[in-house]
Design a protein around this motif. Structure first.
Motif, PDB file in Angstrom:
ATOM      1  N   PHE A 199     -77.821   5.557  30.952  1.00  0.00           N
ATOM      2  CA  PHE A 199     -77.604   4.571  32.013  1.00  0.00           C
ATOM      3  C   PHE A 199     -78.220   3.238  31.641  1.00  0.00           C
ATOM      4  CE2 PHE A 199     -81.682   6.429  33.062  1.00  0.00           C
ATOM      5  CZ  PHE A 199     -82.428   5.373  33.562  1.00  0.00           C
ATOM      6  N   GLU A 200     -77.774   2.220  32.355  1.00  0.00           N
ATOM      7  CA  GLU A 200     -78.279   0.866  32.141  1.00  0.00           C
ATOM      8  C   GLU A 200     -78.763   0.302  33.466  1.00  0.00           C
ATOM      9  OE1 GLU A 200     -76.943  -3.324  30.049  1.00  0.00           O
ATOM     10  OE2 GLU A 200     -75.403  -1.868  30.561  1.00  0.00           O
ATOM     11  N   ILE A 201     -79.932  -0.289  33.433  1.00  0.00           N
ATOM     12  CA  ILE A 201     -80.441  -1.011  34.596  1.00  0.00           C
ATOM     13  C   ILE A 201     -79.860  -2.411  34.468  1.00  0.00           C
ATOM     14  CG2 ILE A 201     -82.478  -1.788  35.839  1.00  0.00           C
ATOM     15  CD1 ILE A 201     -83.978   0.533  34.317  1.00  0.00           C
ATOM     16  N   GLU A 202     -78.850  -2.699  35.285  1.00  0.00           N
ATOM     17  CA  GLU A 202     -78.088  -3.932  35.103  1.00  0.00           C
ATOM     18  C   GLU A 202     -78.647  -5.121  35.861  1.00  0.00           C
ATOM     19  OE1 GLU A 202     -73.705  -3.035  33.851  1.00  0.00           O
ATOM     20  OE2 GLU A 202     -74.007  -2.582  35.964  1.00  0.00           O
ATOM     21  N   GLN A 203     -79.105  -4.879  37.058  1.00  0.00           N
ATOM     22  CA  GLN A 203     -79.637  -5.959  37.888  1.00  0.00           C
ATOM     23  C   GLN A 203     -80.880  -5.429  38.586  1.00  0.00           C
ATOM     24  OE1 GLN A 203     -76.415  -6.908  40.519  1.00  0.00           O
ATOM     25  NE2 GLN A 203     -75.043  -7.468  38.865  1.00  0.00           N
ATOM     26  N   ALA A 204     -81.484  -6.249  39.385  1.00  0.00           N
ATOM     27  CA  ALA A 204     -82.689  -5.837  40.097  1.00  0.00           C
ATOM     28  C   ALA A 204     -82.415  -4.714  41.087  1.00  0.00           C
ATOM     29  CB  ALA A 204     -83.296  -7.035  40.818  1.00  0.00           C
ATOM     30  N   ASP A 205     -81.148  -4.457  41.393  1.00  0.00           N
ATOM     31  CA  ASP A 205     -80.838  -3.432  42.389  1.00  0.00           C
ATOM     32  C   ASP A 205     -79.686  -2.518  41.994  1.00  0.00           C
ATOM     33  OD1 ASP A 205     -78.805  -5.281  42.567  1.00  0.00           O
ATOM     34  OD2 ASP A 205     -78.849  -5.420  44.743  1.00  0.00           O
ATOM     35  N   THR A 206     -79.268  -2.540  40.720  1.00  0.00           N
ATOM     36  CA  THR A 206     -78.111  -1.754  40.299  1.00  0.00           C
ATOM     37  C   THR A 206     -78.376  -1.014  38.996  1.00  0.00           C
ATOM     38  OG1 THR A 206     -76.643  -3.398  41.301  1.00  0.00           O
ATOM     39  CG2 THR A 206     -75.638  -1.829  39.789  1.00  0.00           C
ATOM     40  N   VAL A 207     -78.045   0.283  39.021  1.00  0.00           N
ATOM     41  CA  VAL A 207     -78.109   1.132  37.842  1.00  0.00           C
ATOM     42  C   VAL A 207     -76.703   1.677  37.613  1.00  0.00           C
ATOM     43  CG1 VAL A 207     -79.007   3.303  36.933  1.00  0.00           C
ATOM     44  CG2 VAL A 207     -80.509   1.790  38.210  1.00  0.00           C
ATOM     45  N   THR A 208     -76.224   1.609  36.375  1.00  0.00           N
ATOM     46  CA  THR A 208     -74.893   2.118  36.053  1.00  0.00           C
ATOM     47  C   THR A 208     -75.017   3.270  35.069  1.00  0.00           C
ATOM     48  OG1 THR A 208     -73.916  -0.061  36.398  1.00  0.00           O
ATOM     49  CG2 THR A 208     -72.617   1.530  35.152  1.00  0.00           C
ATOM     50  N   VAL A 209     -74.493   4.434  35.476  1.00  0.00           N
ATOM     51  CA  VAL A 209     -74.460   5.592  34.593  1.00  0.00           C
ATOM     52  C   VAL A 209     -73.277   5.392  33.658  1.00  0.00           C
ATOM     53  CG1 VAL A 209     -74.254   8.096  34.451  1.00  0.00           C
ATOM     54  CG2 VAL A 209     -75.505   7.053  36.363  1.00  0.00           C
ATOM     55  N   LEU A 210     -73.548   5.380  32.364  1.00  0.00           N
ATOM     56  CA  LEU A 210     -72.527   5.103  31.357  1.00  0.00           C
ATOM     57  C   LEU A 210     -71.887   6.363  30.791  1.00  0.00           C
ATOM     58  CD1 LEU A 210     -74.584   2.411  29.429  1.00  0.00           C
ATOM     59  CD2 LEU A 210     -72.836   2.019  31.179  1.00  0.00           C
ATOM     60  N   ALA A 211     -72.683   7.433  30.657  1.00  0.00           N
ATOM     61  CA  ALA A 211     -72.182   8.672  30.062  1.00  0.00           C
ATOM     62  C   ALA A 211     -73.115   9.812  30.436  1.00  0.00           C
ATOM     63  CB  ALA A 211     -72.111   8.540  28.543  1.00  0.00           C
ATOM     64  N   VAL A 212     -72.558  11.021  30.419  1.00  0.00           N
ATOM     65  CA  VAL A 212     -73.345  12.230  30.644  1.00  0.00           C
ATOM     66  C   VAL A 212     -72.878  13.244  29.609  1.00  0.00           C
ATOM     67  CG1 VAL A 212     -74.009  14.031  32.273  1.00  0.00           C
ATOM     68  CG2 VAL A 212     -73.441  11.746  33.130  1.00  0.00           C
ATOM     69  N   ARG A 213     -73.827  13.895  28.941  1.00  0.00           N
ATOM     70  CA  ARG A 213     -73.454  14.881  27.936  1.00  0.00           C
ATOM     71  C   ARG A 213     -74.397  16.068  28.015  1.00  0.00           C
ATOM     72  NH1 ARG A 213     -77.170  14.877  23.762  1.00  0.00           N
ATOM     73  NH2 ARG A 213     -78.258  12.937  23.404  1.00  0.00           N
ATOM     74  N   SER A 214     -73.958  17.166  27.462  1.00  0.00           N
ATOM     75  CA  SER A 214     -74.812  18.331  27.302  1.00  0.00           C
ATOM     76  C   SER A 214     -75.777  18.038  26.160  1.00  0.00           C
ATOM     77  CB  SER A 214     -73.957  19.549  26.958  1.00  0.00           C
ATOM     78  OG  SER A 214     -74.791  20.608  26.531  1.00  0.00           O
ATOM     79  N   GLN A 215     -76.973  18.576  26.241  1.00  0.00           N
ATOM     80  CA  GLN A 215     -77.927  18.386  25.147  1.00  0.00           C
ATOM     81  C   GLN A 215     -77.464  19.102  23.887  1.00  0.00           C
ATOM     82  OE1 GLN A 215     -81.854  19.448  26.442  1.00  0.00           O
ATOM     83  NE2 GLN A 215     -81.981  17.735  27.851  1.00  0.00           N
ATOM     84  N   ARG A 216     -76.481  19.968  23.998  1.00  0.00           N
ATOM     85  CA  ARG A 216     -75.952  20.667  22.832  1.00  0.00           C
ATOM     86  C   ARG A 216     -74.830  19.901  22.145  1.00  0.00           C
ATOM     87  NH1 ARG A 216     -76.316  27.069  24.213  1.00  0.00           N
ATOM     88  NH2 ARG A 216     -78.453  26.963  24.921  1.00  0.00           N
ATOM     89  N   GLU A 217     -74.372  18.825  22.753  1.00  0.00           N
ATOM     90  CA  GLU A 217     -73.361  17.981  22.122  1.00  0.00           C
ATOM     91  C   GLU A 217     -74.039  17.071  21.112  1.00  0.00           C
ATOM     92  OE1 GLU A 217     -70.072  16.369  24.711  1.00  0.00           O
ATOM     93  OE2 GLU A 217     -71.487  17.020  26.263  1.00  0.00           O
TER      94      GLU A 217
END
Length: 99
Positions: free
Chosen positions: A77-95
């Motif tokens: 994820f990226e903390i984009e602004q003082a009040d916004t977080v954007t989840v960019l990707a989710v993966r298994s730890q086995r990937e």
């Protein structure tokens, strides 16, 4: 301070892909995994800076480690602004890595 958590289309596709993969063998496990991921992502609403940096030279690009079973998941994820977080990707730890 409270952050708004939003998802990129890729991150939503990742969640669906991870769910489908588990659901092929065990729907109950897929439901538990999705609940674990959603609960963990709730941390980002209040404490996104507690997560580890994904790349040292980009301090606002971070990873949330989500325990589940023997491995678990990682949300980029990226903390984009003082009040916004954007989840960019989710993966298994086995990937291998994010794509």
């Amino acid at each position: 301070m409270s952050f708004t958590v939003r998802f990129t289309p890729q991150a939503r596709e990742d969640l669906e892909r991870l769910y489908r993969f588990l659901a092929e063998n065990d729907v109950a496990s897929a439901e538990r995994a999705l609940n674990s991921i959603e609960n963990a992502l709730g941390l980002l609403e209040e404490f996104p800076f507690t997560c580890r940096k994904a790349v040292s030279e980009l301090p606002l690009l971070r990873e949330l480690v989500i325990p589940f079973g023997a491995a678990g998941y990682v949300a980029l994820f990226e903390i984009e602004q003082a009040d916004t977080v954007t989840v960019l990707a989710v993966r298994s730890q086995r990937e291998d890595d994010y794509y």
